[in-house]
Design a protein around this motif. Structure first.
Motif, PDB file in Angstrom:
ATOM      1  N   MET A 147     -13.388  -9.148  17.945  1.00 45.74           N
ATOM      2  CA  MET A 147     -11.850  -9.217  17.549  1.00 45.74           C
ATOM      3  C   MET A 147     -11.579  -8.300  16.811  1.00 45.74           C
ATOM      4  O   MET A 147     -11.383  -7.330  17.475  1.00 45.74           O
ATOM      5  N   THR A 148     -10.070  -8.035  17.831  1.00 50.03           N
ATOM      6  CA  THR A 148      -9.497  -6.912  17.739  1.00 50.03           C
ATOM      7  C   THR A 148      -8.870  -6.572  16.819  1.00 50.03           C
ATOM      8  O   THR A 148      -8.593  -7.742  15.913  1.00 50.03           O
ATOM      9  N   THR A 149      -8.295  -5.146  16.755  1.00 48.38           N
ATOM     10  CA  THR A 149      -8.179  -4.819  14.881  1.00 48.38           C
ATOM     11  C   THR A 149      -6.595  -4.934  14.605  1.00 48.38           C
ATOM     12  O   THR A 149      -5.914  -5.232  15.764  1.00 48.38           O
ATOM     13  N   LYS A 150      -6.348  -6.006  13.841  1.00 48.33           N
ATOM     14  CA  LYS A 150      -5.633  -6.263  13.502  1.00 48.33           C
ATOM     15  C   LYS A 150      -4.385  -4.683  12.254  1.00 48.33           C
ATOM     16  O   LYS A 150      -4.307  -4.273  11.182  1.00 48.33           O
ATOM     17  N   PHE A 151      -3.650  -3.838  13.052  1.00 44.37           N
ATOM     18  CA  PHE A 151      -2.801  -2.782  12.562  1.00 44.37           C
ATOM     19  C   PHE A 151      -1.534  -2.629  11.103  1.00 44.37           C
ATOM     20  O   PHE A 151      -1.119  -3.873  12.532  1.00 44.37           O
ATOM     21  N   ILE A 152      -2.014  -2.466  10.478  1.00 40.70           N
ATOM     22  CA  ILE A 152      -0.005  -2.595   9.697  1.00 40.70           C
ATOM     23  C   ILE A 152       0.193  -1.369   9.500  1.00 40.70           C
ATOM     24  O   ILE A 152      -0.320  -0.183   9.667  1.00 40.70           O
ATOM     25  N   SER A 153       1.714  -1.010   9.034  1.00 43.02           N
ATOM     26  CA  SER A 153       2.003   0.497   9.182  1.00 43.02           C
ATOM     27  C   SER A 153       1.555   0.278   7.798  1.00 43.02           C
ATOM     28  O   SER A 153       1.157  -0.159   6.948  1.00 43.02           O
ATOM     29  N   ILE A 154       2.114   2.150   7.746  1.00 47.86           N
ATOM     30  CA  ILE A 154       1.669   2.383   6.211  1.00 47.86           C
ATOM     31  C   ILE A 154       2.097   1.924   5.071  1.00 47.86           C
ATOM     32  O   ILE A 154       1.286   1.845   4.246  1.00 47.86           O
ATOM     33  N   GLN A 155       3.707   1.695   5.071  1.00 50.61           N
ATOM     34  CA  GLN A 155       4.376   1.029   4.114  1.00 50.61           C
ATOM     35  C   GLN A 155       3.731  -0.128   3.937  1.00 50.61           C
ATOM     36  O   GLN A 155       3.779  -0.285   2.554  1.00 50.61           O
ATOM     37  N   ASP A 156       3.126  -1.097   4.710  1.00 51.16           N
ATOM     38  CA  ASP A 156       3.254  -2.404   4.288  1.00 51.16           C
ATOM     39  C   ASP A 156       1.449  -2.060   4.081  1.00 51.16           C
ATOM     40  O   ASP A 156       0.556  -2.854   3.056  1.00 51.16           O
ATOM     41  N   ALA A 197      -5.681  -1.110   8.415  1.00 52.31           N
ATOM     42  CA  ALA A 197      -6.349  -0.256   9.697  1.00 52.31           C
ATOM     43  C   ALA A 197      -4.658   0.327   9.955  1.00 52.31           C
ATOM     44  O   ALA A 197      -4.189  -0.892  10.424  1.00 52.31           O
ATOM     45  N   VAL A 198      -4.753   1.522  10.119  1.00 49.11           N
ATOM     46  CA  VAL A 198      -3.428   2.310  10.475  1.00 49.11           C
ATOM     47  C   VAL A 198      -3.739   2.996  11.994  1.00 49.11           C
ATOM     48  O   VAL A 198      -4.429   3.888  11.933  1.00 49.11           O
ATOM     49  N   ARG A 199      -2.141   2.636  11.963  1.00 49.47           N
ATOM     50  CA  ARG A 199      -2.661   4.500  13.402  1.00 49.47           C
ATOM     51  C   ARG A 199      -1.189   5.283  13.180  1.00 49.47           C
ATOM     52  O   ARG A 199       0.112   4.144  13.178  1.00 49.47           O
ATOM     53  N   GLY A 200      -1.205   6.069  13.708  1.00 51.77           N
ATOM     54  CA  GLY A 200      -0.643   7.242  14.289  1.00 51.77           C
ATOM     55  C   GLY A 200      -0.205   8.102  14.343  1.00 51.77           C
ATOM     56  O   GLY A 200      -1.457   9.068  15.277  1.00 51.77           O
ATOM     57  N   ASP A 221       3.447   7.502  10.283  1.00 51.91           N
ATOM     58  CA  ASP A 221       3.894   6.665  11.352  1.00 51.91           C
ATOM     59  C   ASP A 221       5.070   6.752  11.032  1.00 51.91           C
ATOM     60  O   ASP A 221       6.328   7.653  10.251  1.00 51.91           O
ATOM     61  N   SER A 222       6.419   5.087  11.933  1.00 57.64           N
ATOM     62  CA  SER A 222       7.521   5.327  11.512  1.00 57.64           C
ATOM     63  C   SER A 222       8.152   5.232  10.205  1.00 57.64           C
ATOM     64  O   SER A 222       9.152   5.353   9.555  1.00 57.64           O
ATOM     65  N   THR A 223       6.769   4.464   9.290  1.00 55.39           N
ATOM     66  CA  THR A 223       7.587   3.661   8.444  1.00 55.39           C
ATOM     67  C   THR A 223       6.708   4.841   6.799  1.00 55.39           C
ATOM     68  O   THR A 223       8.019   5.144   5.891  1.00 55.39           O
ATOM     69  N   ASN A 224       5.922   6.196   6.712  1.00 57.35           N
ATOM     70  CA  ASN A 224       5.994   6.478   5.506  1.00 57.35           C
ATOM     71  C   ASN A 224       4.431   7.678   6.427  1.00 57.35           C
ATOM     72  O   ASN A 224       3.875   7.857   7.683  1.00 57.35           O
ATOM     73  N   ILE A 225       3.903   8.273   4.975  1.00 57.23           N
ATOM     74  CA  ILE A 225       3.128   9.818   5.808  1.00 57.23           C
ATOM     75  C   ILE A 225       1.923   8.271   4.505  1.00 57.23           C
ATOM     76  O   ILE A 225       2.650   7.850   3.569  1.00 57.23           O
ATOM     77  N   ILE A 226       0.203   8.878   4.479  1.00 61.53           N
ATOM     78  CA  ILE A 226      -0.219   8.540   4.170  1.00 61.53           C
ATOM     79  C   ILE A 226      -1.460   9.986   4.480  1.00 61.53           C
ATOM     80  O   ILE A 226      -2.261  10.255   5.493  1.00 61.53           O
ATOM     81  N   GLN A 227      -2.095  10.181   3.373  1.00 65.38           N
ATOM     82  CA  GLN A 227      -3.480  11.210   3.210  1.00 65.38           C
ATOM     83  C   GLN A 227      -4.927  10.678   3.420  1.00 65.38           C
ATOM     84  O   GLN A 227      -4.877   9.011   3.352  1.00 65.38           O
ATOM     85  N   GLU A 264      -0.271  16.063  15.237  1.00 64.49           N
ATOM     86  CA  GLU A 264       0.795  15.518  15.570  1.00 64.49           C
ATOM     87  C   GLU A 264      -0.307  14.541  17.291  1.00 64.49           C
ATOM     88  O   GLU A 264      -0.048  13.304  18.085  1.00 64.49           O
ATOM     89  N   ALA A 265      -1.699  14.451  17.107  1.00 65.17           N
ATOM     90  CA  ALA A 265      -2.629  14.305  17.549  1.00 65.17           C
ATOM     91  C   ALA A 265      -2.874  12.521  17.327  1.00 65.17           C
ATOM     92  O   ALA A 265      -1.540  12.394  15.973  1.00 65.17           O
ATOM     93  N   SER A 266      -2.641  11.849  18.295  1.00 64.80           N
ATOM     94  CA  SER A 266      -2.452  10.005  17.779  1.00 64.80           C
ATOM     95  C   SER A 266      -3.870   9.191  17.552  1.00 64.80           C
ATOM     96  O   SER A 266      -4.510   9.758  18.072  1.00 64.80           O
ATOM     97  N   VAL A 267      -3.726   9.035  16.032  1.00 67.38           N
ATOM     98  CA  VAL A 267      -5.559   8.754  16.135  1.00 67.38           C
ATOM     99  C   VAL A 267      -5.282   6.872  15.133  1.00 67.38           C
ATOM    100  O   VAL A 267      -3.875   6.988  14.878  1.00 67.38           O
ATOM    101  N   GLU A 268      -6.304   6.773  15.564  1.00 67.41           N
ATOM    102  CA  GLU A 268      -6.255   4.580  14.820  1.00 67.41           C
ATOM    103  C   GLU A 268      -7.321   5.351  13.502  1.00 67.41           C
ATOM    104  O   GLU A 268      -8.033   5.721  13.678  1.00 67.41           O
ATOM    105  N   ILE A 269      -7.521   4.795  12.166  1.00 68.19           N
ATOM    106  CA  ILE A 269      -8.052   5.174  11.471  1.00 68.19           C
ATOM    107  C   ILE A 269      -7.731   3.913  10.329  1.00 68.19           C
ATOM    108  O   ILE A 269      -7.150   2.396  10.142  1.00 68.19           O
ATOM    109  N   GLU A 270      -9.471   3.273  10.070  1.00 63.38           N
ATOM    110  CA  GLU A 270      -9.438   2.070   9.511  1.00 63.38           C
ATOM    111  C   GLU A 270     -10.505   2.164   7.893  1.00 63.38           C
ATOM    112  O   GLU A 270     -11.555   2.889   8.266  1.00 63.38           O
TER     113      GLU A 270
END
Ligand code: 4AD
Ligand code: MG
Length: 447
Positions: free
Chosen positions: A1-10, A35-38, A56-62, A83-89
């Motif tokens: 199953m592909t990962t469902k990424f959501i925005s940091i805000q969401d 799962a977020v990415r940015g 990401d374009s919506t916010n920041i998160i630690q 500024e490296a791009s990463v995905e984090i779950e």
């Protein structure tokens, strides 16, 4: 199953919801997998933990990564750069000490794109930030401005469409000018000379005979020699033109338009205004109060009585005079009826007082200067020709324009708003250059 990424805000919204549902607001009790990415906004680490603030374009998160969960990837995680791009779950929970109040405890980490050492830091001056504008756009400052700018242009379209205006476009390459002064950019057009447009106005005046109420948001060009905080050489001009309208109606539209934009920004962009440290309360009087309407003559009187500044009648107001005058106001002010001789050729004489033209400038508070210029339009061909000649223009260049007003001329008028000037005021920016992604001025044209 592909990962469902959501925005940091969401992701943060989800955490808030699950916290509410669990019926407890105690720290650390909001549970949920996300799962977020940015892009890596900040990073710091020890030999057992890595803290990545993700943007990401919506916010920041630690995000916290524990070495014992990432033995195999640790060298990659340890080296990750800003500024490296990463995905984090992982699992999200409230964390009051984190920059945006939430934290993700990472379970999975993917490096998508490595980053070189990011060439932007706190010590860069305005020039260097200008040279690296393509990267500086990612800053919280620039991205907040760009979001507000998007609200502003959206609200402008919304305003005009809600009032029954058609969107109408005019050419960018034009045979001649409409505004005074040597501010036309020449373009080699095959073996002829053309110019970049300063205003859509002369074409708009032709089009109102078909559409009556029209508007446009498009680039205008001015070969401005001046290096000021309010001049660009390429700016987005919000213009409107209406058949049958007189000066008061034009000012009503201008005022309502600005109020509509302000209300949309205050509705949608308080978080961005806060990031910009803009005291948005300063915008509220402009939403609530009627903008004063004063004549040029009254401005001269007020300058003399309040500020001991005397401007000879017939001279245009200089920046310093506009600013001094505006010191007493907390909303924009319409300054009307300027001396005819110093105005563009199309602004008609007032019948009652032929020394002045039926025009207005909307001046902004907080030293923002002219936001809007507008007027009724002259349909008297003899007057038009006289004014053009006095300005040294060739009448044959304007034949089509005379023609426009030779078939059922009607009273009409319009105005032009410097969209970046409005954005600058709303955001409270030092310079107009920050009100647009890639500014163009006499000295800044790269990137
Ligand atoms: O006052 P201006 O020159 O008026 C016109 O061009 C009219 N033809 C508009 C119309 O009636 N349709 O320009 C209109 C507005 C100014 O009030 C100012 O806000 C903005 O355009 N403007 C500039 N903004 C940024 N950089 C510059 N160099 C600008 N020159 C004008
Ligand atoms: Mg003007």
């Amino acid at each position: 199953m592909t990962t469902k990424f959501i925005s940091i805000q969401d992701a943060m919204k989800k955490a808030r919801l699950s916290q509410a549902q669990s019926g407890s607001s105690k720290l650390g009790q909001a549970k949920g997998e996300v799962a977020v990415r940015g892009w890596v906004y900040r990073e710091r680490g020890s030999n057992v933990l890595k803290f990545i603030v993700l943007r990401d374009s919506t916010n920041i998160i630690q995000c916290v990564l524990d070495k014992k969960d990432f033995e195999k990837q640790w060298s990659e995680i340890d080296k990750v750069q800003v500024e490296a791009s990463v995905e984090i779950e992982g699992e999200i929970k409230e964390e009051k000490r984190a920059p945006s109040g939430y934290e993700i405890h990472a379970k999975k980490f993917t490096l998508v794109g490595e980053s070189n050492e990011f060439p932007i830091n706190k010590d860069l001056n305005e020039e260097l930030l200008g040279d690296r504008r393509h990267l500086w756009l990612r800053s919280r400052k620039m991205s907040s401005i760009l979001k507000i700018r998007s609200t502003v242009t959206g609200a402008l379209h919304e305003y005009f469409r809600s009032k029954g205006f058609y969107e109408f476009q005019s050419p960018v390459l034009v045979p001649g000018g409409a505004e005074d002064g040597p501010t036309m950019f020449e373009v080699k057009y095959f073996n002829k000379k053309m110019f970049l447009t300063q205003t859509w106005q002369l074409y708009a005046e032709a089009a109102i005979y078909a559409l009556e109420k029209i508007y446009c948001i498009a680039p205008s060009f001015r070969a401005e020699q001046s290096k000021t905080s309010r001049h660009l050489t390429e700016y987005w001009h919000t213009e409107m033109e209406v058949a049958w309208a007189d000066l008061d109606e034009l000012m009503n539209y201008a005022e309502e338009m600005v109020k509509h934009v302000l209300s949309r920004v205050l509705e949608k962009n308080k978080p961005e205004l806060e990031i910009l440290e803009r005291d948005w309360k300063k915008l509220e009087p402009s939403l609530k109060k009627k903008f004063p309407r004063v004549t040029y003559d009254e401005v001269l009187k007020e300058l003399k009585s309040k500020h001991k500044m005397s401007v000879p009648w017939g001279k245009d107001l200089r920046t310093i005079e506009e600013e001094k005058f505006m010191d007493s106001y907390d909303t924009p002010v319409f300054c009307t009826m300027y001396p005819k001789e110093i105005m563009a050729f199309y602004k008609p004489r007032d019948k009652k007082n032929p020394k002045v033209a039926r025009c207005f400038d909307m001046l902004g508070p907080e030293s923002m200067g002219e936001l809007i210029g507008g007027s009724e339009r002259d349909t008297d061909l003899e007057e038009l020709k006289k004014s053009l000649k006095a300005k040294g223009e060739k009448l044959e260049d304007y034949q089509y324009y005379f023609d426009v007003h030779s078939y059922g001329a009607v009273p009409h008028g319009g105005f032009g708003l410097g969209t970046e000037r409005l954005v600058r005021w709303i955001c409270g920016l030092e310079t107009i250059k920050d009100a647009i992604a890639f500014p163009r001025t006499m000295t800044r044209y790269y990137p």
